[in-house]
Design a protein around this motif. Sequence first.
Motif, PDB file in Angstrom:
ATOM      1  N   THR A  33      -9.099  -4.700 -13.317  1.00 24.82           N
ATOM      2  CA  THR A  33      -9.876  -4.459 -12.100  1.00 24.82           C
ATOM      3  C   THR A  33     -11.318  -4.899 -12.237  1.00 24.82           C
ATOM      4  OG1 THR A  33     -10.325  -2.200 -12.882  1.00 24.82           O
ATOM      5  CG2 THR A  33      -8.407  -2.525 -11.442  1.00 24.82           C
ATOM      6  N   VAL A  81       2.786  -0.256 -10.005  1.00 28.53           N
ATOM      7  CA  VAL A  81       1.663   0.402  -9.356  1.00 28.53           C
ATOM      8  C   VAL A  81       2.081   0.964  -8.008  1.00 28.53           C
ATOM      9  CG1 VAL A  81      -0.667   0.062  -8.453  1.00 28.53           C
ATOM     10  CG2 VAL A  81       0.030  -1.055 -10.575  1.00 28.53           C
ATOM     11  N   LYS A  82       2.991   0.295  -7.323  1.00 27.01           N
ATOM     12  CA  LYS A  82       3.541   0.808  -6.065  1.00 27.01           C
ATOM     13  C   LYS A  82       5.053   0.840  -6.197  1.00 27.01           C
ATOM     14  CE  LYS A  82       3.552  -3.795  -3.955  1.00 27.01           C
ATOM     15  NZ  LYS A  82       3.119  -4.605  -2.790  1.00 27.01           N
ATOM     16  N   LEU A  99      -7.573  -1.587  -0.829  1.00 29.68           N
ATOM     17  CA  LEU A  99      -6.293  -1.387  -0.148  1.00 29.68           C
ATOM     18  C   LEU A  99      -5.695  -2.708   0.323  1.00 29.68           C
ATOM     19  CD1 LEU A  99      -4.174   0.568   0.969  1.00 29.68           C
ATOM     20  CD2 LEU A  99      -5.564   0.738   3.047  1.00 29.68           C
ATOM     21  N   ARG A 139      -3.821  -4.222  -2.472  1.00 27.84           N
ATOM     22  CA  ARG A 139      -2.657  -3.452  -2.882  1.00 27.84           C
ATOM     23  C   ARG A 139      -1.462  -3.690  -1.953  1.00 27.84           C
ATOM     24  NH1 ARG A 139      -4.294   2.560  -3.274  1.00 27.84           N
ATOM     25  NH2 ARG A 139      -6.241   1.950  -2.287  1.00 27.84           N
ATOM     26  N   THR A 140      -1.696  -4.233  -0.790  1.00 26.12           N
ATOM     27  CA  THR A 140      -0.620  -4.496   0.169  1.00 26.12           C
ATOM     28  C   THR A 140      -0.050  -5.899   0.044  1.00 26.12           C
ATOM     29  OG1 THR A 140      -2.273  -5.132   1.818  1.00 26.12           O
ATOM     30  CG2 THR A 140      -1.552  -2.822   1.807  1.00 26.12           C
ATOM     31  N   ALA A 172      -2.199   3.344 -13.896  1.00 26.89           N
ATOM     32  CA  ALA A 172      -1.877   3.107 -12.492  1.00 26.89           C
ATOM     33  C   ALA A 172      -2.865   3.829 -11.571  1.00 26.89           C
ATOM     34  CB  ALA A 172      -0.444   3.554 -12.200  1.00 26.89           C
ATOM     35  N   ASP A 173      -3.266   5.030 -11.953  1.00 32.31           N
ATOM     36  CA  ASP A 173      -4.218   5.772 -11.115  1.00 32.31           C
ATOM     37  C   ASP A 173      -5.562   5.052 -11.045  1.00 32.31           C
ATOM     38  OD1 ASP A 173      -2.264   7.663 -10.744  1.00 32.31           O
ATOM     39  OD2 ASP A 173      -2.964   8.939 -12.388  1.00 32.31           O
ATOM     40  N   SER A 216      10.310   3.538  -9.568  1.00 28.60           N
ATOM     41  CA  SER A 216       8.937   3.267  -9.999  1.00 28.60           C
ATOM     42  C   SER A 216       8.874   2.322 -11.177  1.00 28.60           C
ATOM     43  CB  SER A 216       8.230   4.583 -10.349  1.00 28.60           C
ATOM     44  OG  SER A 216       8.913   5.221 -11.423  1.00 28.60           O
ATOM     45  N   ARG A 266      -5.165   2.038  -8.712  1.00 30.72           N
ATOM     46  CA  ARG A 266      -5.143   2.427  -7.299  1.00 30.72           C
ATOM     47  C   ARG A 266      -6.530   2.833  -6.815  1.00 30.72           C
ATOM     48  NH1 ARG A 266      -0.499   5.369  -9.177  1.00 30.72           N
ATOM     49  NH2 ARG A 266       1.431   4.264  -8.636  1.00 30.72           N
ATOM     50  N   ALA A 267      -7.312   3.470  -7.694  1.00 28.80           N
ATOM     51  CA  ALA A 267      -8.634   3.936  -7.291  1.00 28.80           C
ATOM     52  C   ALA A 267      -9.629   2.794  -7.136  1.00 28.80           C
ATOM     53  CB  ALA A 267      -9.150   4.960  -8.299  1.00 28.80           C
TER      54      ALA A 267
END
Length: 619
Positions: free
Chosen positions: A252, A225-226, A295, A298-299, A286-287, A233, A290-291
Amino acid sequence: MKAFLRLMGGVCAVGKLLVQAISRKNKILNTARKSSLTMNDERLVMSALVSFAYRSFVLFCNEIRMTCEVKPVSRTRCIQKINEKTTCNSRVTGKWGLRGVQGAFCWFFAAKNCIKKYWKFRCRYLFSSQNGADENMIEAMRRRRLPRRKLLAVKRSGKASRGLKPYTVYLITLKILFCVCLAHARQSSSPEAAHGVASSADSIRPLQIGDTIPEALWHMPLQMVKAGQEGSSTVTLSVYRGKLIILDFWATWCTVCLASFPKIDSLQQQFSNEVKILLVNASESADRVRARLPLKKRTMTVDMVYEKKVLRQSFPFRSIPHHIWIGTDGKVVAITSGNNTDARSIGSYLNEQKIALPTKVDLQDFDPKTPLWLEGNGRHEDQLMGYAYVMRYIPGIPNSFQKEVDSLGRFRSIRTGNRSVADLYSILVGGLEWYNNPFNRANRIILETKKPAELQLPQDKATWDDWKQEHYYVYEMRVPEHYQGDGADLMRQDLERYFPYTGKLEDRSVPCLVLTTAKRHNDSKTKEGKPRILKQGNSLELINQPVDVLIRILQKQLKALNLPIISEQTRSFNLNLTLNMETTNLNQLSKELAIYGLALKKQKRKIPMLVIRDKEVNQ
């Protein structure tokens, strides 16, 4: 396999050169034949042909050597090449499979043409020229006076030749070798087959605890994903081989999964050298991740990957979170729901190299639309604590009745065959019994309903079958182990839930037959002898039987009267008497009973009756 395919391609190239050489040689020989070349000239031609083939073979070897030379590449390019060569994606499989088939076909037809040209040349020029006694045949061949088929059939002795037979044998052998090579190319054209893993995603074998991870799965690229640490990737499980790998399948929309992310991230930081945790999303892109993923999540330090086919089929599941533990030896050591993935369980495995966690079970063939007691051919029946159901008429089963009690006499279950609603209520008020139940007869039931025809058999027996299919039911109930009642309260709730009727016992004054004893006659009373019922012809002898048995027999003999028979004796006693079973007249039967000091009279009494009403009456 790739080396094999390169070799096949080289053989095809050599075959092509040989075909061209033979064609060129045939042109030379045709020219020599017209110019009446001698045998020495033909040998010179053959020497030229051999020299040409040798030069072609040297060129082929040089090409193979140049192909196999290793060129220096960068470290990043090397990693990408390794992933491309060792992963089990279908792109590589399809490319080399197609090339293998094309190479096999080219090799087959090139070799076939070579053999055909060679044997034509040998039979036409060599066999005939070696026999000096057959100059007429050589002259005819030069002048083309004989047909081509006959020239090929000439032998050294001048008789019918068998020169074509080796040619046919070689072609058959060549075809067999071609089929073997084609099958080998099909089986070995993909890295998955080399490691025992099916190339099709639909045929991947699910892995269980104790199974070894296939090599193809170790080297399969997983999309991240990142971006990774080196700008790639993708990542493979082989990078973490030797560590404890935990695959956490999530989505999700799974709130439980998202709530466990902080714990997973802290575990990764705590055991960063010994454990690798991968968050695997097997249902979203993956999109989309991320959506929809905040955030902050995701870190995290833990890596997130997504893969919808191979991992999902290698570790199938129906609910998430779903954790797969891959041990340091490359085997699956645990499959859990994630609740017990903590520092204690991870430390226990790292210290002792073994773990005992509850295994998460997902039934992949579970059908949510099928009732649980029928799903999977009744595989969940042992998990039932209790149940009750009503079914419509089932053809072919008897009008049976079964009641089960445990060793302490406590009620456990009841099941009836095809019965009417009136029969079910009579069982209810009769102590959940059918046999020896006085309320299972029509003369003890009163119907106060708008449609009584739906509760009792019609007079016309020809319509009974149709009536039973519409108004007969099957009832079954099983109570839990801790239940202490007799089951009547539960059965009443079920009957009133499924049917628009209610039934209960009420004292009603109705005509009936009363059985009494004369004061001065005690001939029928007895307490001796073994209780028996003897039937001889039309006579029935009762020996040491209670009065209730006599009442049931009289009820059958006087069924046409449709009157209940009761006894007004305050004390119970046993009887010895003989009755004529063909007697159905009340007066005649009374005379037979009078011999034993018994009397049967028609009188009106107030007795308990089963009254069935519509529910709307009480509302």
